[in-house]
Design a protein around this motif. Structure first.
Motif, PDB file in Angstrom:
ATOM      1  N   ALA A 175       0.849  -1.186   0.000  1.00 55.70           N
ATOM      2  CA  ALA A 175       0.000   0.000   0.000  1.00 55.70           C
ATOM      3  C   ALA A 175       0.886   1.236   0.000  1.00 55.70           C
ATOM      4  O   ALA A 175       1.700   1.428   0.899  1.00 55.70           O
ATOM      5  CB  ALA A 175      -0.915  -0.001   1.221  1.00 55.70           C
ATOM      6  N   VAL A 219      -6.834   2.232  -1.117  1.00 55.02           N
ATOM      7  CA  VAL A 219      -6.763   1.799   0.270  1.00 55.02           C
ATOM      8  C   VAL A 219      -7.386   2.905   1.099  1.00 55.02           C
ATOM      9  O   VAL A 219      -6.842   3.999   1.195  1.00 55.02           O
ATOM     10  CB  VAL A 219      -5.306   1.543   0.709  1.00 55.02           C
ATOM     11  CG1 VAL A 219      -5.262   1.106   2.166  1.00 55.02           C
ATOM     12  CG2 VAL A 219      -4.652   0.502  -0.192  1.00 55.02           C
ATOM     13  N   TYR A 224      -2.985   3.840  -2.320  1.00 54.98           N
ATOM     14  CA  TYR A 224      -3.315   2.913  -3.403  1.00 54.98           C
ATOM     15  C   TYR A 224      -2.413   1.688  -3.359  1.00 54.98           C
ATOM     16  O   TYR A 224      -1.320   1.710  -2.814  1.00 54.98           O
ATOM     17  CB  TYR A 224      -3.169   3.614  -4.764  1.00 54.98           C
ATOM     18  CG  TYR A 224      -4.073   4.813  -4.906  1.00 54.98           C
ATOM     19  CD1 TYR A 224      -5.401   4.664  -5.291  1.00 54.98           C
ATOM     20  CD2 TYR A 224      -3.604   6.091  -4.623  1.00 54.98           C
ATOM     21  CE1 TYR A 224      -6.237   5.755  -5.400  1.00 54.98           C
ATOM     22  CE2 TYR A 224      -4.435   7.198  -4.724  1.00 54.98           C
ATOM     23  CZ  TYR A 224      -5.748   7.017  -5.117  1.00 54.98           C
ATOM     24  OH  TYR A 224      -6.579   8.101  -5.219  1.00 54.98           O
ATOM     25  N   ARG A 225      -2.915   0.598  -4.002  1.00 55.12           N
ATOM     26  CA  ARG A 225      -2.181  -0.665  -4.062  1.00 55.12           C
ATOM     27  C   ARG A 225      -2.327  -1.257  -5.458  1.00 55.12           C
ATOM     28  O   ARG A 225      -3.394  -1.190  -6.065  1.00 55.12           O
ATOM     29  CB  ARG A 225      -2.711  -1.652  -3.025  1.00 55.12           C
ATOM     30  CG  ARG A 225      -2.097  -3.045  -3.113  1.00 55.12           C
ATOM     31  CD  ARG A 225      -2.786  -4.030  -2.186  1.00 55.12           C
ATOM     32  NE  ARG A 225      -2.574  -3.697  -0.772  1.00 55.12           N
ATOM     33  CZ  ARG A 225      -3.534  -3.359   0.060  1.00 55.12           C
ATOM     34  NH1 ARG A 225      -4.801  -3.266  -0.372  1.00 55.12           N
ATOM     35  NH2 ARG A 225      -3.270  -3.074   1.310  1.00 55.12           N
ATOM     36  N   ASP A 227      -2.567  -4.625  -7.132  1.00 56.38           N
ATOM     37  CA  ASP A 227      -2.923  -5.958  -6.651  1.00 56.38           C
ATOM     38  C   ASP A 227      -2.676  -6.989  -7.739  1.00 56.38           C
ATOM     39  O   ASP A 227      -3.354  -7.011  -8.770  1.00 56.38           O
ATOM     40  CB  ASP A 227      -4.394  -5.980  -6.225  1.00 56.38           C
ATOM     41  CG  ASP A 227      -4.764  -7.252  -5.475  1.00 56.38           C
ATOM     42  OD1 ASP A 227      -3.967  -8.209  -5.502  1.00 56.38           O
ATOM     43  OD2 ASP A 227      -5.840  -7.282  -4.862  1.00 56.38           O
TER      44      ASP A 227
END
Length: 232
Positions: A175, A219, A224-225, A227
């Protein structure tokens, strides 16, 4: 590894000369810069194999130089500083430093650390390519593609969108706060949370349009992530 080009960015002439001498005796080619602006110019034109970078520099400091280097590629960087505080060390590592040494230091140790970093980075096949699921990012070619039914689809990204995607692709699943992305990816004068959100929103839209679904997720209350589970 012998013959690799080392860029030393250090404003203290005595320290720079000592490091230059030790690297040269070990068979490395060496170029020196006394300030951050000159160091960045040398990095852009000469493409060194490794940078030894002081933090306290006239003009652009080491953190600014490191962030700029990371925006343009994966050149290994060893930070050198008189500051031993954990905060400075964490800042350097967070932006993307590969190693960190504190003055006063043994120049033999700096050379040994440089060899270790070069072994790790030069020994990786396809080290410049970043892969997250079906996404491939090539920082050197400034190109991102998504594998769609076995055929790569190029993503049409702005320079800032590409920097954000490259930065996040180096640590999929992590994250990233908005501050992380500002420090590492956005040029001076654009350091606003809403600016990050705008760039990320456009990037998410382009990823989704290419078939990546919700690969880039938010997040809540943080950032933000990227994935990997959504890129397959």
């Amino acid at each position: 590894m012998t013959g690799s080009l080392i860029l030393i960015v250090e404003d203290e002439p005595e320290i720079a000369e000592i490091l230059e001498g030790y690297f040269a005796r070990e068979g490395f080619r060496v170029i020196c810069a006394r300030d951050g602006t000159t160091g960045l110019a040398h990095h852009q034109t000469l493409r060194p194999d490794l940078v030894v970078l002081d933090i306290k520099l006239p003009g652009k400091d080491g953190f600014e130089v490191l962030a700029a280097i990371r925006r343009s590629g994966e050149t290994p960087v060893i930070m050198v500083t008189a500051l031993a505080e954990d905060l400075d060390k964490l800042q350097a590592l967070r932006i993307g430093a590969d190693d960190y040494v504190v003055k006063p230091f043994n120049p033999r140790e700096v050379v040994a650390r440089a060899r270790a970093v070069l072994r790790r980075t030069m020994g990786q096949t396809g080290k410049s390519l970043l892969r997250v699921g079906l996404l491939t990012v090539d920082p050197e070619a400034h190109r991102a593609t998504l594998d769609s039914d076995g055929a790569p689809v190029s993503l049409d990204l702005t320079p800032t969108e590409f920097r954000i995607l490259s930065h996040m692709a180096r640590a999929p699943g992590r994250a990233f706060s908005r501050a992380d992305l500002v420090d590492a990816c956005l040029p001076e004068g654009a350091a606003l949370d809403r600016t990050v959100d705008s760039h990320v929103s456009n990037l998410r839209r382009k990823l989704a349009a290419a078939g990546a679904g919700d690969m880039l997720t938010g997040v809540r209350g943080f950032g933000y992530r990227l994935d990997v589970s959504h890129g397959r």
